[in-house]
Design a protein around this motif. Structure first.
Motif, PDB file in Angstrom:
ATOM      1  N   VAL A 190       0.182  14.699  -2.809  1.00 24.87           N
ATOM      2  CA  VAL A 190       0.731  14.533  -1.594  1.00 24.87           C
ATOM      3  C   VAL A 190       0.924  13.089  -1.084  1.00 24.87           C
ATOM      4  O   VAL A 190       0.220  12.304  -1.609  1.00 24.87           O
ATOM      5  CB  VAL A 190      -0.200  14.895  -0.577  1.00 24.87           C
ATOM      6  CG1 VAL A 190       0.521  15.198   0.935  1.00 24.87           C
ATOM      7  CG2 VAL A 190      -0.564  16.583  -1.009  1.00 24.87           C
ATOM      8  N   LYS A 191       2.201  12.996  -0.642  1.00 27.93           N
ATOM      9  CA  LYS A 191       2.641  11.546  -0.352  1.00 27.93           C
ATOM     10  C   LYS A 191       3.071  11.384   1.017  1.00 27.93           C
ATOM     11  O   LYS A 191       3.919  12.403   1.642  1.00 27.93           O
ATOM     12  CB  LYS A 191       3.596  10.777  -1.203  1.00 27.93           C
ATOM     13  CG  LYS A 191       2.945  10.329  -2.681  1.00 27.93           C
ATOM     14  CD  LYS A 191       3.940   9.665  -3.335  1.00 27.93           C
ATOM     15  CE  LYS A 191       4.014   8.139  -2.945  1.00 27.93           C
ATOM     16  NZ  LYS A 191       2.597   7.439  -3.244  1.00 27.93           N
ATOM     17  N   SER A 192       2.881  10.475   1.752  1.00 35.28           N
ATOM     18  CA  SER A 192       3.439  10.263   3.255  1.00 35.28           C
ATOM     19  C   SER A 192       3.885   8.855   3.574  1.00 35.28           C
ATOM     20  O   SER A 192       2.799   8.077   3.384  1.00 35.28           O
ATOM     21  CB  SER A 192       2.421  10.672   4.266  1.00 35.28           C
ATOM     22  OG  SER A 192       2.902  10.743   5.640  1.00 35.28           O
ATOM     23  N   LEU A 193       4.843   8.598   3.833  1.00 29.45           N
ATOM     24  CA  LEU A 193       5.352   7.446   4.271  1.00 29.45           C
ATOM     25  C   LEU A 193       6.400   7.195   5.250  1.00 29.45           C
ATOM     26  O   LEU A 193       7.522   7.922   5.304  1.00 29.45           O
ATOM     27  CB  LEU A 193       5.699   6.514   3.069  1.00 29.45           C
ATOM     28  CG  LEU A 193       6.889   7.016   2.146  1.00 29.45           C
ATOM     29  CD1 LEU A 193       7.494   5.760   1.535  1.00 29.45           C
ATOM     30  CD2 LEU A 193       6.661   8.122   1.414  1.00 29.45           C
ATOM     31  N   PRO A 194       6.389   6.249   6.106  1.00 31.14           N
ATOM     32  CA  PRO A 194       7.514   5.908   6.874  1.00 31.14           C
ATOM     33  C   PRO A 194       8.718   5.510   6.056  1.00 31.14           C
ATOM     34  O   PRO A 194       8.492   4.728   5.272  1.00 31.14           O
ATOM     35  CB  PRO A 194       7.124   4.840   7.956  1.00 31.14           C
ATOM     36  CG  PRO A 194       6.051   4.072   7.153  1.00 31.14           C
ATOM     37  CD  PRO A 194       5.320   5.135   6.301  1.00 31.14           C
ATOM     38  N   ALA A 195       9.907   5.827   6.419  1.00 28.43           N
ATOM     39  CA  ALA A 195      11.131   5.460   5.617  1.00 28.43           C
ATOM     40  C   ALA A 195      12.383   5.904   6.573  1.00 28.43           C
ATOM     41  O   ALA A 195      12.386   6.874   7.190  1.00 28.43           O
ATOM     42  CB  ALA A 195      11.175   6.424   4.435  1.00 28.43           C
ATOM     43  N   ALA A 196      13.355   5.007   6.404  1.00 29.26           N
ATOM     44  CA  ALA A 196      14.702   5.301   7.185  1.00 29.26           C
ATOM     45  C   ALA A 196      14.469   5.537   8.647  1.00 29.26           C
ATOM     46  O   ALA A 196      15.434   6.331   9.373  1.00 29.26           O
ATOM     47  CB  ALA A 196      15.411   6.413   6.408  1.00 29.26           C
ATOM     48  N   GLY A 197      13.585   5.147   9.395  1.00 30.12           N
ATOM     49  CA  GLY A 197      13.243   5.319  10.605  1.00 30.12           C
ATOM     50  C   GLY A 197      12.698   6.659  10.931  1.00 30.12           C
ATOM     51  O   GLY A 197      12.678   6.896  12.415  1.00 30.12           O
TER      52      GLY A 197
END
Length: 261
Positions: free
Chosen positions: A27-34
């Motif tokens: 599982v991955k979670s990250l801020p991207a592209a606003g």
């Protein structure tokens, strides 16, 4: 504190190895592209290095999506998927010797997009209906086909149970037979919860009843971290003898004055 976008998206994740010897979910979670990107990959235990496949695909997908200059989100998701598939192919000694499912969710400005290959379910739990959870993406396993044949009397119960776990499509470094993608974004409302899961939560979702929903609602109102914690407690309480790896990434839309605790 659970990771979140700057405004009103409250995110968290949780995993449990279940009755398996190894954890092959990633599982991955990250801020991207606003916005916020959530990824769930479930490595195929019947193939060589399922844990490695899920890790490589999740990492490559996240990196390519985050660094892409493509403005159109469905195109951006598709490009990241194909890059992840190529990355898996590049590390294989034999064609399609390993594989994984992939479910990627992107949320920005109250809108939800997704792309998926395999049977990892994506659920929308509406804040307007506390006792209903709807699956958004397609199931690329034999489950819906086997269940339909059983209901029509064209397959035995034992035959249907044996067929249900067979995948019709997966990320394996070669052609992907089936890909589900949201061509148009789905509008989310305050109180809505988006749950990206591995198929280890499939039985849990099918057995949800009012007492479980009430416990989940209380947790959702508190924080996404509380929500995923209660989900894992409920999965463990089922005492499934063959419980698969279980993973969930949750995103709860909140009013600006909320945001989770």
């Amino acid at each position: 504190m659970a990771p979140r976008t700057p405004d009103i998206l409250d995110c968290a994740s949780a995993q449990w190895i279940g009755k398996r010897r190894e954890q092959e979910d990633v599982v991955k979670s990250l801020p991207a592209a606003g916005g916020m990107l959530g990824i769930v990959c479930d490595g195929m235990g019947g193939h060589l290095r399922g844990d490695c496949a899920s890790c490589v695909v999740a990492q490559e997908f996240a990196a390519v999506f985050a660094e892409s200059g493509i403005e159109d989100i469905p195109e951006r998701l598709t490009a990241a998927l194909h890059a992840a598939n190529r990355a898996l192919s590049a590390i294989q000694k034999e064609p399609e010797e390993s594989g994984t499912t992939l479910l990627a969710v992107f949320i920005r400005d109250h809108f939800l997009w997704w792309i998926s290959v395999g049977d990892s379910p994506l659920y929308l739990w509406s804040g307007a209906d506390s006792f209903r959870m709807d699956r958004l993406n397609e199931d690329h396993s034999m489950r819906p086909i086997a269940d339909s044949l059983y209901r029509k009397g064209k397959m035995s119960l034992q035959g249907a149970l044996r067929q249900r776990c067979i995948l019709r499509s997966a990320v394996m470094g070669g052609p992907m037979e089936l890909v589900d993608i949201s061509a148009m974004p789905l509008l989310l409302h305050p109180g809505d919860a988006v749950l990206a899961c591995s198929d280890g939560l499939q039985v849990w979702s099918e057995l949800l009843r009012e007492p479980s929903f009430l416990a989940l609602q209380k947790a959702r109102d508190c924080s996404s971290r509380e929500l995923v914690g209660i989900i894992m407690e409920q999965v463990k309480d089922m005492l499934e003898p063959q419980q698969d790896n279980a993973s969930v990434w949750a995103a709860v839309m909140r009013k600006p004055c909320e945001g989770g605790k």
